[in-house]
Design a protein around this motif. Sequence first.
Motif, PDB file in Angstrom:
ATOM      1  N   GLU A 141       0.823  -1.208   0.000  1.00 61.48           N
ATOM      2  CA  GLU A 141       0.000   0.000   0.000  1.00 61.48           C
ATOM      3  C   GLU A 141       0.860   1.262   0.000  1.00 61.48           C
ATOM      4  N   ARG A 142       1.887   1.291   0.853  1.00 63.81           N
ATOM      5  CA  ARG A 142       2.760   2.467   0.886  1.00 63.81           C
ATOM      6  C   ARG A 142       3.566   2.584  -0.402  1.00 63.81           C
ATOM      7  N   GLN A 145       1.281   4.129  -2.831  1.00 65.42           N
ATOM      8  CA  GLN A 145       1.092   5.550  -2.524  1.00 65.42           C
ATOM      9  C   GLN A 145       2.279   6.375  -3.015  1.00 65.42           C
ATOM     10  N   GLU A 220       4.021  13.514   1.545  1.00 62.05           N
ATOM     11  CA  GLU A 220       4.154  13.114   0.148  1.00 62.05           C
ATOM     12  C   GLU A 220       5.617  12.931  -0.241  1.00 62.05           C
TER      13      GLU A 220
END
Length: 545
Positions: A141-142, A145, A220
Amino acid sequence: MWSSLGVVVVLLAAALEENVLRQWRRVQAEVAASDGPFSTGIRQIVGTTGGTVDRCTTCHIGMDPAERLIGLHRLARPHPPVPHDLGEFGCTVCHGGQGRATESADAHGDVPFWPEPLIPLRFVEAGCGTCHTQIGVPTLERLAQGQAVLERSDCLSCHRLDGRGGTIRPAGVGGMEGPDLSVIGRRGFASDWYQVHQRRARENKDPVWRDCIPDLSAEERQLLEEYLQTRVGTPNVVAGQALFHSLGCRGCHKVSGVGGTEGPDLTAIGLRDPARLDFTNVQGPHTLANWLSAHTRDPAKIVPGSKMPKLLLSDAQVESLTYYLLSLRSDPSNKLPEPIDRTLVERMQRRQFATDGETLFAAFCSGCHGPQGEGRRFPGHPPAPAVGNPDFLAVADDAFLLATIRDGRPGRRMPAFSEAEVGLHPEEIDSIVEYLRARSGVPSPQPLHSEQRWVSADTTRGQALFERWCAGCHGKDGSGPEAPALNHPNLLQTASDDFLVETIRRGRRGTNMEGFASPSLNHPVLSDQEIEAIVAYIRTWETAK
Protein backbone atom coordinates in the motif's frame (compact mmCIF):
# COMPACT_ATOMS: atom_id res chain seq x y z
CA MET A 1 38.32 -58.98 -39.18
CA TRP A 2 34.72 -58.44 -38.11
CA SER A 3 35.78 -57.13 -34.75
CA SER A 4 38.10 -54.64 -36.40
CA LEU A 5 35.33 -53.54 -38.74
CA GLY A 6 33.03 -53.11 -35.75
CA VAL A 7 35.58 -50.89 -34.04
CA VAL A 8 35.89 -48.75 -37.17
CA VAL A 9 32.11 -48.36 -37.38
CA VAL A 10 31.92 -47.31 -33.73
CA LEU A 11 34.71 -44.78 -34.22
CA LEU A 12 33.03 -43.35 -37.33
CA ALA A 13 29.73 -43.07 -35.47
CA ALA A 14 31.44 -41.32 -32.58
CA ALA A 15 33.19 -38.92 -34.96
CA LEU A 16 29.90 -38.19 -36.70
CA GLU A 17 28.18 -37.55 -33.38
CA GLU A 18 30.98 -35.32 -32.11
CA ASN A 19 31.66 -33.29 -35.25
CA VAL A 20 28.31 -33.14 -37.04
CA LEU A 21 25.31 -34.13 -34.93
CA ARG A 22 26.03 -32.32 -31.65
CA GLN A 23 23.18 -29.97 -30.73
CA TRP A 24 25.44 -26.96 -30.32
CA ARG A 25 26.85 -27.48 -33.84
CA ARG A 26 23.35 -27.54 -35.32
CA VAL A 27 22.46 -24.38 -33.37
CA GLN A 28 25.56 -22.54 -34.56
CA ALA A 29 24.90 -23.55 -38.16
CA GLU A 30 21.34 -22.22 -37.84
CA VAL A 31 22.52 -18.91 -36.40
CA ALA A 32 25.23 -18.57 -39.05
CA ALA A 33 22.66 -19.10 -41.81
CA SER A 34 20.61 -16.23 -40.39
CA ASP A 35 23.24 -13.74 -39.21
CA GLY A 36 26.33 -14.55 -41.26
CA PRO A 37 29.47 -16.58 -40.61
CA PHE A 38 31.42 -16.59 -37.36
CA SER A 39 34.00 -18.80 -35.75
CA THR A 40 32.38 -22.09 -34.76
CA GLY A 41 33.31 -24.11 -31.72
CA ILE A 42 32.63 -24.41 -28.03
CA ARG A 43 32.77 -21.04 -26.29
CA GLN A 44 33.09 -20.44 -22.59
CA ILE A 45 33.29 -17.59 -20.12
CA VAL A 46 35.54 -18.04 -17.12
CA GLY A 47 34.16 -15.75 -14.45
CA THR A 48 37.07 -13.88 -12.94
CA THR A 49 35.05 -12.96 -9.85
CA GLY A 50 33.20 -16.12 -8.91
CA GLY A 51 35.39 -18.70 -10.63
CA THR A 52 32.50 -20.01 -12.74
CA VAL A 53 33.00 -21.71 -16.10
CA ASP A 54 29.96 -21.15 -18.32
CA ARG A 55 29.54 -22.41 -21.88
CA CYS A 56 26.13 -20.85 -22.40
CA THR A 57 27.43 -18.63 -25.20
CA THR A 58 28.14 -21.74 -27.26
CA CYS A 59 24.46 -21.57 -28.22
CA HIS A 60 23.58 -18.02 -27.12
CA ILE A 61 26.13 -16.66 -29.58
CA GLY A 62 24.94 -13.06 -29.46
CA MET A 63 25.62 -12.85 -25.73
CA ASP A 64 29.30 -13.60 -26.17
CA PRO A 65 31.03 -10.32 -25.21
CA ALA A 66 33.45 -10.78 -28.09
CA GLU A 67 30.76 -11.33 -30.76
CA ARG A 68 28.79 -8.71 -32.69
CA LEU A 69 26.02 -10.18 -34.82
CA ILE A 70 23.08 -8.62 -36.60
CA GLY A 71 20.62 -10.23 -34.20
CA LEU A 72 18.10 -11.63 -36.67
CA HIS A 73 18.08 -15.02 -34.98
CA ARG A 74 16.91 -15.01 -31.35
CA LEU A 75 20.16 -16.66 -30.26
CA ALA A 76 22.16 -13.94 -32.02
CA ARG A 77 20.72 -11.14 -29.90
CA PRO A 78 22.98 -9.48 -27.33
CA HIS A 79 22.35 -9.60 -23.60
CA PRO A 80 20.10 -6.77 -22.34
CA PRO A 81 22.05 -4.00 -20.59
CA VAL A 82 23.01 -4.95 -17.03
CA PRO A 83 25.34 -3.23 -14.56
CA HIS A 84 27.69 -6.23 -14.43
CA ASP A 85 30.38 -7.37 -16.86
CA LEU A 86 29.35 -10.71 -18.35
CA GLY A 87 32.99 -11.68 -18.69
CA GLU A 88 33.50 -11.10 -15.00
CA PHE A 89 30.49 -12.93 -13.57
CA GLY A 90 29.45 -15.38 -16.27
CA CYS A 91 25.89 -16.63 -16.67
CA THR A 92 24.92 -19.19 -14.03
CA VAL A 93 25.58 -16.86 -11.10
CA CYS A 94 22.42 -14.97 -12.05
CA HIS A 95 20.44 -17.45 -14.11
CA GLY A 96 21.19 -20.84 -12.54
CA GLY A 97 21.67 -23.94 -14.68
CA GLN A 98 24.72 -26.09 -15.42
CA GLY A 99 27.34 -23.85 -16.96
CA ARG A 100 29.75 -26.47 -18.29
CA ALA A 101 27.10 -28.34 -20.28
CA THR A 102 26.60 -27.92 -24.04
CA GLU A 103 23.28 -29.74 -24.50
CA SER A 104 20.24 -27.58 -23.73
CA ALA A 105 18.55 -29.96 -21.26
CA ASP A 106 21.80 -30.38 -19.33
CA ALA A 107 22.67 -26.69 -19.50
CA HIS A 108 19.22 -25.64 -18.31
CA GLY A 109 19.45 -28.12 -15.43
CA ASP A 110 16.35 -30.05 -16.54
CA VAL A 111 18.01 -33.36 -15.69
CA PRO A 112 18.08 -35.58 -12.61
CA PHE A 113 20.47 -34.76 -9.76
CA TRP A 114 21.17 -31.16 -10.79
CA PRO A 115 20.08 -29.06 -7.77
CA GLU A 116 19.91 -25.61 -9.35
CA PRO A 117 17.98 -25.51 -12.64
CA LEU A 118 17.67 -22.42 -14.79
CA ILE A 119 15.42 -19.74 -13.30
CA PRO A 120 12.30 -19.42 -15.52
CA LEU A 121 12.49 -16.41 -17.83
CA ARG A 122 9.38 -14.82 -16.33
CA PHE A 123 11.19 -14.70 -12.96
CA VAL A 124 14.50 -13.54 -14.37
CA GLU A 125 14.98 -10.71 -11.82
CA ALA A 126 15.02 -13.31 -9.03
CA GLY A 127 18.61 -14.19 -9.99
CA CYS A 128 19.79 -10.87 -8.57
CA GLY A 129 19.06 -12.31 -5.11
CA THR A 130 22.14 -14.53 -5.41
CA CYS A 131 24.21 -11.53 -4.38
CA HIS A 132 21.87 -8.62 -3.71
CA THR A 133 19.05 -7.87 -1.30
CA GLN A 134 16.54 -5.04 -1.03
CA ILE A 135 16.63 -2.53 1.81
CA GLY A 136 13.75 -0.62 3.40
CA VAL A 137 10.87 -2.08 1.36
CA PRO A 138 7.50 -0.90 2.77
CA THR A 139 4.08 -2.48 2.43
CA LEU A 140 2.42 -2.78 -0.95
CA GLU A 141 0.00 0.00 0.00
CA ARG A 142 2.76 2.47 0.89
CA LEU A 143 4.66 1.48 -2.26
CA ALA A 144 1.56 2.24 -4.34
CA GLN A 145 1.09 5.55 -2.52
CA GLY A 146 4.67 6.55 -3.33
CA GLN A 147 4.20 5.60 -6.97
CA ALA A 148 0.99 7.64 -7.08
CA VAL A 149 2.84 10.73 -5.78
CA LEU A 150 5.49 10.26 -8.48
CA GLU A 151 2.92 9.95 -11.27
CA ARG A 152 0.63 12.80 -10.29
CA SER A 153 3.68 15.04 -9.77
CA ASP A 154 4.46 14.61 -13.48
CA CYS A 155 7.94 13.19 -12.78
CA LEU A 156 7.64 10.79 -15.72
CA SER A 157 7.56 13.71 -18.13
CA CYS A 158 11.29 14.17 -17.66
CA HIS A 159 12.42 10.89 -16.13
CA ARG A 160 12.21 7.28 -17.17
CA LEU A 161 11.51 4.65 -14.54
CA ASP A 162 11.26 0.89 -15.06
CA GLY A 163 10.68 1.34 -18.78
CA ARG A 164 8.07 4.09 -18.48
CA GLY A 165 8.19 7.86 -18.84
CA GLY A 166 10.48 10.30 -20.59
CA THR A 167 7.66 11.45 -22.86
CA ILE A 168 8.12 14.12 -25.50
CA ARG A 169 5.98 17.17 -24.91
CA PRO A 170 4.44 19.43 -27.54
CA ALA A 171 7.02 21.33 -29.62
CA GLY A 172 9.60 18.69 -28.68
CA VAL A 173 10.65 20.31 -25.42
CA GLY A 174 10.59 19.09 -21.85
CA GLY A 175 10.99 15.41 -22.61
CA MET A 176 13.57 13.17 -20.93
CA GLU A 177 15.70 15.93 -19.49
CA GLY A 178 16.37 14.15 -16.22
CA PRO A 179 18.26 10.91 -15.51
CA ASP A 180 16.69 7.47 -15.63
CA LEU A 181 15.41 6.66 -12.13
CA SER A 182 15.17 2.88 -12.56
CA VAL A 183 18.17 2.25 -10.30
CA ILE A 184 18.13 5.49 -8.29
CA GLY A 185 17.83 3.47 -5.08
CA ARG A 186 21.19 1.87 -5.80
CA ARG A 187 22.92 5.10 -6.84
CA GLY A 188 21.35 7.24 -4.13
CA PHE A 189 20.11 10.81 -4.35
CA ALA A 190 20.73 14.04 -2.47
CA SER A 191 18.56 14.74 0.57
CA ASP A 192 17.82 18.26 -0.74
CA TRP A 193 16.67 17.10 -4.18
CA TYR A 194 13.24 18.72 -3.74
CA GLN A 195 14.67 22.11 -2.78
CA VAL A 196 17.07 21.94 -5.75
CA HIS A 197 14.20 21.21 -8.13
CA GLN A 198 12.15 24.08 -6.69
CA ARG A 199 15.07 26.50 -7.03
CA ARG A 200 15.69 25.48 -10.64
CA ALA A 201 11.98 25.90 -11.39
CA ARG A 202 12.04 29.46 -10.00
CA GLU A 203 15.22 30.43 -11.82
CA ASN A 204 14.60 28.73 -15.17
CA LYS A 205 12.98 30.71 -17.99
CA ASP A 206 11.71 27.56 -19.68
CA PRO A 207 7.93 27.43 -19.02
CA VAL A 208 8.11 23.65 -18.76
CA TRP A 209 10.54 23.90 -15.85
CA ARG A 210 8.56 26.67 -14.15
CA ASP A 211 5.33 24.67 -14.16
CA CYS A 212 6.57 21.13 -13.56
CA ILE A 213 7.52 21.13 -9.85
CA PRO A 214 4.40 20.79 -7.70
CA ASP A 215 4.10 21.64 -4.03
CA LEU A 216 4.51 18.45 -2.03
CA SER A 217 3.74 17.98 1.65
CA ALA A 218 6.29 16.40 3.98
CA GLU A 219 4.25 13.16 3.95
CA GLU A 220 4.15 13.11 0.15
CA ARG A 221 7.90 13.66 -0.08
CA GLN A 222 8.48 10.86 2.42
CA LEU A 223 6.32 8.46 0.40
CA LEU A 224 8.06 9.46 -2.83
CA GLU A 225 11.55 9.06 -1.35
CA GLU A 226 10.58 5.71 0.18
CA TYR A 227 9.42 4.57 -3.25
CA LEU A 228 12.53 5.83 -5.05
CA GLN A 229 14.79 4.06 -2.55
CA THR A 230 13.25 0.75 -3.66
CA ARG A 231 14.07 1.37 -7.34
CA VAL A 232 17.15 -0.84 -7.68
CA GLY A 233 16.46 -2.45 -11.05
CA THR A 234 14.26 -5.29 -9.76
CA PRO A 235 10.72 -3.88 -9.62
CA ASN A 236 9.03 -7.30 -9.69
CA VAL A 237 11.10 -8.61 -6.79
CA VAL A 238 10.39 -5.44 -4.79
CA ALA A 239 6.64 -5.75 -5.48
CA GLY A 240 6.72 -9.36 -4.26
CA GLN A 241 8.67 -8.37 -1.15
CA ALA A 242 6.19 -5.57 -0.41
CA LEU A 243 3.33 -8.10 -0.69
CA PHE A 244 5.27 -10.49 1.58
CA HIS A 245 5.44 -7.70 4.17
CA SER A 246 1.81 -6.72 3.68
CA LEU A 247 0.58 -10.26 4.42
CA GLY A 248 2.50 -10.53 7.69
CA CYS A 249 4.70 -13.40 6.55
CA ARG A 250 7.67 -12.38 8.73
CA GLY A 251 5.59 -13.10 11.81
CA CYS A 252 6.17 -16.81 11.12
CA HIS A 253 9.20 -16.92 8.80
CA LYS A 254 12.75 -15.70 9.22
CA VAL A 255 14.56 -14.00 6.34
CA SER A 256 18.21 -13.06 6.90
CA GLY A 257 17.90 -13.74 10.62
CA VAL A 258 14.80 -11.63 11.30
CA GLY A 259 11.31 -13.12 11.65
CA GLY A 260 9.26 -15.72 13.49
CA THR A 261 10.03 -19.40 13.94
CA GLU A 262 6.56 -20.92 13.47
CA GLY A 263 7.40 -21.64 9.82
CA PRO A 264 10.64 -22.56 8.06
CA ASP A 265 13.48 -20.11 7.49
CA LEU A 266 13.11 -18.69 3.97
CA THR A 267 16.53 -17.05 3.64
CA ALA A 268 17.63 -19.50 0.92
CA ILE A 269 14.28 -20.92 -0.25
CA GLY A 270 15.12 -19.88 -3.83
CA LEU A 271 17.99 -22.41 -3.82
CA ARG A 272 15.90 -25.43 -2.76
CA ASP A 273 16.60 -28.54 -4.82
CA PRO A 274 13.35 -29.48 -6.65
CA ALA A 275 14.33 -33.16 -6.39
CA ARG A 276 13.91 -32.94 -2.61
CA LEU A 277 10.36 -31.58 -2.81
CA ASP A 278 7.16 -33.63 -2.76
CA PHE A 279 5.20 -33.01 -5.97
CA THR A 280 2.45 -35.56 -5.19
CA ASN A 281 -0.29 -32.91 -5.11
CA VAL A 282 1.34 -30.40 -7.46
CA GLN A 283 -0.01 -30.16 -10.99
CA GLY A 284 2.29 -29.21 -13.83
CA PRO A 285 6.08 -29.31 -14.17
CA HIS A 286 8.26 -30.39 -11.26
CA THR A 287 10.02 -27.06 -10.84
CA LEU A 288 10.73 -25.04 -7.73
CA ALA A 289 8.69 -22.12 -9.08
CA ASN A 290 5.65 -24.34 -9.64
CA TRP A 291 5.97 -25.93 -6.19
CA LEU A 292 6.24 -22.53 -4.48
CA SER A 293 3.21 -21.25 -6.39
CA ALA A 294 1.13 -24.29 -5.46
CA HIS A 295 2.21 -24.18 -1.82
CA THR A 296 1.51 -20.44 -1.55
CA ARG A 297 -1.95 -21.01 -2.98
CA ASP A 298 -2.93 -23.95 -0.72
CA PRO A 299 -0.24 -24.91 1.82
CA ALA A 300 -1.98 -27.87 3.51
CA LYS A 301 -2.77 -29.48 0.16
CA ILE A 302 0.90 -29.52 -0.85
CA VAL A 303 2.35 -30.22 2.62
CA PRO A 304 -0.20 -32.22 4.63
CA GLY A 305 -0.35 -30.98 8.20
CA SER A 306 1.09 -27.56 7.35
CA LYS A 307 0.22 -24.89 9.92
CA MET A 308 0.28 -22.18 7.26
CA PRO A 309 -3.27 -20.95 6.60
CA LYS A 310 -4.84 -20.71 3.18
CA LEU A 311 -4.94 -16.97 2.42
CA LEU A 312 -7.23 -17.05 -0.65
CA LEU A 313 -4.70 -15.15 -2.77
CA SER A 314 -5.34 -14.10 -6.35
CA ASP A 315 -3.29 -15.53 -9.22
CA ALA A 316 -1.39 -12.25 -9.50
CA GLN A 317 -0.55 -12.29 -5.77
CA VAL A 318 0.64 -15.92 -5.96
CA GLU A 319 2.86 -15.03 -8.92
CA SER A 320 4.27 -11.99 -7.11
CA LEU A 321 5.06 -13.92 -3.91
CA THR A 322 6.67 -16.69 -5.95
CA TYR A 323 8.87 -14.08 -7.64
CA TYR A 324 10.10 -12.83 -4.28
CA LEU A 325 10.63 -16.31 -2.80
CA LEU A 326 12.72 -17.34 -5.81
CA SER A 327 14.93 -14.29 -5.21
CA LEU A 328 15.84 -15.51 -1.71
CA ARG A 329 19.07 -17.18 -2.79
CA SER A 330 21.57 -16.21 -0.10
CA ASP A 331 24.33 -18.83 0.07
CA PRO A 332 27.16 -18.21 2.57
CA SER A 333 29.35 -20.72 0.73
CA ASN A 334 29.52 -18.82 -2.56
CA LYS A 335 32.79 -17.06 -3.34
CA LEU A 336 31.28 -13.95 -4.88
CA PRO A 337 32.14 -10.54 -3.43
CA GLU A 338 29.48 -9.25 -1.07
CA PRO A 339 27.73 -6.14 -2.48
CA ILE A 340 27.09 -3.21 -0.20
CA ASP A 341 23.37 -3.91 0.19
CA ARG A 342 24.05 -7.43 1.47
CA THR A 343 26.77 -6.11 3.78
CA LEU A 344 24.42 -3.49 5.21
CA VAL A 345 21.74 -6.08 5.96
CA GLU A 346 23.84 -8.95 7.28
CA ARG A 347 26.64 -7.07 9.04
CA MET A 348 25.31 -3.58 9.78
CA GLN A 349 21.74 -4.57 10.79
CA ARG A 350 20.05 -2.48 8.12
CA ARG A 351 16.53 -3.72 7.53
CA GLN A 352 15.10 -5.29 4.40
CA PHE A 353 11.77 -3.79 5.45
CA ALA A 354 10.85 -0.20 6.19
CA THR A 355 10.90 0.54 9.91
CA ASP A 356 7.84 2.78 10.22
CA GLY A 357 5.17 1.40 12.57
CA GLU A 358 2.72 0.69 9.75
CA THR A 359 5.15 -1.52 7.84
CA LEU A 360 6.41 -3.25 11.00
CA PHE A 361 2.87 -4.10 12.10
CA ALA A 362 1.97 -5.36 8.64
CA ALA A 363 5.14 -7.45 8.26
CA PHE A 364 5.19 -9.05 11.72
CA CYS A 365 1.68 -8.83 13.18
CA SER A 366 -1.02 -8.63 10.50
CA GLY A 367 -0.72 -12.27 9.45
CA CYS A 368 -2.47 -13.27 12.70
CA HIS A 369 -4.06 -10.06 13.98
CA GLY A 370 -5.36 -8.83 10.61
CA PRO A 371 -4.36 -5.88 8.41
CA GLN A 372 -6.28 -3.43 10.61
CA GLY A 373 -5.69 -5.28 13.87
CA GLU A 374 -9.24 -6.63 13.70
CA GLY A 375 -8.24 -10.16 14.78
CA ARG A 376 -8.32 -13.35 12.75
CA ARG A 377 -9.33 -16.97 13.05
CA PHE A 378 -8.07 -19.67 10.71
CA PRO A 379 -9.43 -23.25 10.71
CA GLY A 380 -7.57 -25.43 13.17
CA HIS A 381 -6.02 -22.48 15.03
CA PRO A 382 -7.11 -20.48 18.09
CA PRO A 383 -8.26 -16.95 17.29
CA ALA A 384 -5.78 -14.08 17.40
CA PRO A 385 -7.09 -11.13 19.44
CA ALA A 386 -8.17 -7.85 17.89
CA VAL A 387 -5.24 -5.70 19.01
CA GLY A 388 -6.53 -2.75 16.98
CA ASN A 389 -9.90 -2.82 18.74
CA PRO A 390 -10.50 0.54 20.53
CA ASP A 391 -11.97 -1.28 23.54
CA PHE A 392 -8.76 -3.30 23.91
CA LEU A 393 -6.51 -0.26 23.52
CA ALA A 394 -8.60 1.69 26.02
CA VAL A 395 -7.67 -0.78 28.81
CA ALA A 396 -4.23 -1.97 27.67
CA ASP A 397 -1.53 0.56 28.55
CA ASP A 398 1.71 0.95 26.61
CA ALA A 399 3.70 -1.05 29.15
CA PHE A 400 1.37 -4.02 28.65
CA LEU A 401 1.59 -3.79 24.85
CA LEU A 402 5.38 -3.46 24.85
CA ALA A 403 5.85 -6.42 27.21
CA THR A 404 3.41 -8.57 25.20
CA ILE A 405 5.21 -7.91 21.92
CA ARG A 406 8.65 -8.29 23.46
CA ASP A 407 7.99 -11.50 25.44
CA GLY A 408 5.20 -13.07 23.39
CA ARG A 409 3.09 -15.99 24.52
CA PRO A 410 5.34 -19.09 24.62
CA GLY A 411 3.35 -22.20 23.78
CA ARG A 412 0.94 -20.21 21.60
CA ARG A 413 1.51 -18.88 18.09
CA MET A 414 2.66 -15.51 19.45
CA PRO A 415 6.49 -15.56 19.55
CA ALA A 416 8.70 -13.24 21.54
CA PHE A 417 9.54 -10.45 19.12
CA SER A 418 12.61 -9.36 21.08
CA GLU A 419 16.05 -9.17 19.48
CA ALA A 420 16.99 -12.57 20.89
CA GLU A 421 14.04 -14.36 19.25
CA VAL A 422 12.38 -12.70 16.23
CA GLY A 423 14.98 -9.94 16.02
CA LEU A 424 13.11 -6.65 16.46
CA HIS A 425 14.97 -3.78 18.10
CA PRO A 426 13.33 -2.08 21.13
CA GLU A 427 12.71 1.08 19.11
CA GLU A 428 10.93 -0.97 16.43
CA ILE A 429 8.60 -2.48 19.04
CA ASP A 430 7.98 1.07 20.26
CA SER A 431 7.03 2.05 16.69
CA ILE A 432 4.44 -0.72 16.49
CA VAL A 433 2.76 0.46 19.69
CA GLU A 434 2.86 4.08 18.49
CA TYR A 435 1.25 3.00 15.22
CA LEU A 436 -1.59 1.19 17.03
CA ARG A 437 -2.21 4.29 19.14
CA ALA A 438 -2.08 6.70 16.21
CA ARG A 439 -4.29 4.55 14.03
CA SER A 440 -6.98 4.07 16.66
CA GLY A 441 -6.78 7.53 18.23
CA VAL A 442 -6.96 5.86 21.67
CA PRO A 443 -4.26 7.08 24.10
CA SER A 444 -2.62 4.86 26.67
CA PRO A 445 -5.03 4.59 29.64
CA GLN A 446 -4.19 6.04 33.03
CA PRO A 447 -4.23 3.59 35.96
CA LEU A 448 -7.43 3.56 38.02
CA HIS A 449 -5.61 2.29 41.11
CA SER A 450 -2.15 2.96 42.44
CA GLU A 451 -1.41 -0.76 42.79
CA GLN A 452 -1.12 -3.23 39.90
CA ARG A 453 -2.70 -5.95 42.02
CA TRP A 454 -5.50 -4.53 44.12
CA VAL A 455 -8.33 -7.04 43.76
CA SER A 456 -9.21 -9.00 46.91
CA ALA A 457 -12.33 -11.13 46.52
CA ASP A 458 -13.86 -14.57 47.04
CA THR A 459 -12.12 -16.97 44.60
CA THR A 460 -14.70 -19.72 45.19
CA ARG A 461 -17.48 -17.44 44.06
CA GLY A 462 -15.27 -16.26 41.21
CA GLN A 463 -14.73 -19.85 40.05
CA ALA A 464 -18.46 -20.50 39.91
CA LEU A 465 -19.05 -17.30 37.94
CA PHE A 466 -16.14 -18.02 35.58
CA GLU A 467 -17.32 -21.55 34.83
CA ARG A 468 -20.84 -20.25 34.21
CA TRP A 469 -20.09 -17.25 32.00
CA CYS A 470 -16.47 -17.44 30.77
CA ALA A 471 -15.39 -21.08 30.39
CA GLY A 472 -17.39 -21.57 27.19
CA CYS A 473 -14.83 -19.54 25.25
CA HIS A 474 -11.80 -19.34 27.53
CA GLY A 475 -11.92 -22.96 28.70
CA LYS A 476 -12.62 -24.28 32.18
CA ASP A 477 -8.91 -24.12 32.98
CA GLY A 478 -8.41 -20.81 31.12
CA SER A 479 -6.45 -22.46 28.28
CA GLY A 480 -8.48 -20.54 25.70
CA PRO A 481 -9.55 -22.92 22.94
CA GLU A 482 -11.91 -20.30 21.51
CA ALA A 483 -10.45 -17.13 23.03
CA PRO A 484 -7.22 -15.80 24.55
CA ALA A 485 -5.58 -18.12 27.09
CA LEU A 486 -6.17 -16.41 30.44
CA ASN A 487 -3.96 -18.89 32.31
CA HIS A 488 -0.85 -17.99 30.34
CA PRO A 489 1.95 -16.91 32.73
CA ASN A 490 3.05 -14.02 30.51
CA LEU A 491 -0.47 -12.59 30.45
CA LEU A 492 -0.89 -12.98 34.20
CA GLN A 493 2.48 -11.34 34.82
CA THR A 494 1.93 -8.29 32.60
CA ALA A 495 -1.83 -7.69 32.96
CA SER A 496 -2.87 -5.40 35.80
CA ASP A 497 -6.07 -5.94 37.75
CA ASP A 498 -7.37 -2.75 36.10
CA PHE A 499 -6.88 -4.40 32.70
CA LEU A 500 -8.72 -7.59 33.67
CA VAL A 501 -11.57 -5.87 35.48
CA GLU A 502 -12.17 -3.28 32.75
CA THR A 503 -11.98 -5.92 30.02
CA ILE A 504 -14.77 -7.92 31.70
CA ARG A 505 -16.80 -4.78 32.35
CA ARG A 506 -16.47 -3.24 28.85
CA GLY A 507 -16.07 -6.26 26.59
CA ARG A 508 -14.78 -5.90 23.05
CA ARG A 509 -17.03 -4.50 20.36
CA GLY A 510 -17.04 -6.51 17.16
CA THR A 511 -16.06 -9.72 18.97
CA ASN A 512 -17.89 -12.43 20.93
CA MET A 513 -16.70 -10.81 24.16
CA GLU A 514 -19.63 -8.76 25.45
CA GLY A 515 -19.30 -6.37 28.33
CA PHE A 516 -20.74 -7.78 31.58
CA ALA A 517 -21.48 -4.35 33.04
CA SER A 518 -24.22 -3.86 30.43
CA PRO A 519 -27.42 -5.87 29.97
CA SER A 520 -27.47 -8.55 27.28
CA LEU A 521 -29.74 -11.34 26.05
CA ASN A 522 -26.83 -13.77 26.60
CA HIS A 523 -25.89 -13.01 30.21
CA PRO A 524 -26.95 -10.99 33.24
CA VAL A 525 -25.29 -7.82 34.41
CA LEU A 526 -22.46 -8.65 36.81
CA SER A 527 -21.78 -6.39 39.76
CA ASP A 528 -18.36 -4.94 40.46
CA GLN A 529 -17.94 -7.44 43.30
CA GLU A 530 -18.75 -10.36 40.98
CA ILE A 531 -16.31 -9.13 38.31
CA GLU A 532 -13.60 -8.74 40.94
CA ALA A 533 -14.30 -12.27 42.16
CA ILE A 534 -13.71 -13.59 38.63
CA VAL A 535 -10.40 -11.70 38.46
CA ALA A 536 -9.39 -13.08 41.85
CA TYR A 537 -10.08 -16.60 40.57
CA ILE A 538 -8.05 -15.97 37.39
CA ARG A 539 -5.14 -14.93 39.61
CA THR A 540 -5.17 -18.37 41.28
CA TRP A 541 -3.73 -19.85 38.07
CA GLU A 542 -0.72 -17.63 38.52
CA THR A 543 0.00 -18.92 42.04
CA ALA A 544 -0.78 -22.49 40.98
CA LYS A 545 1.98 -22.34 38.38
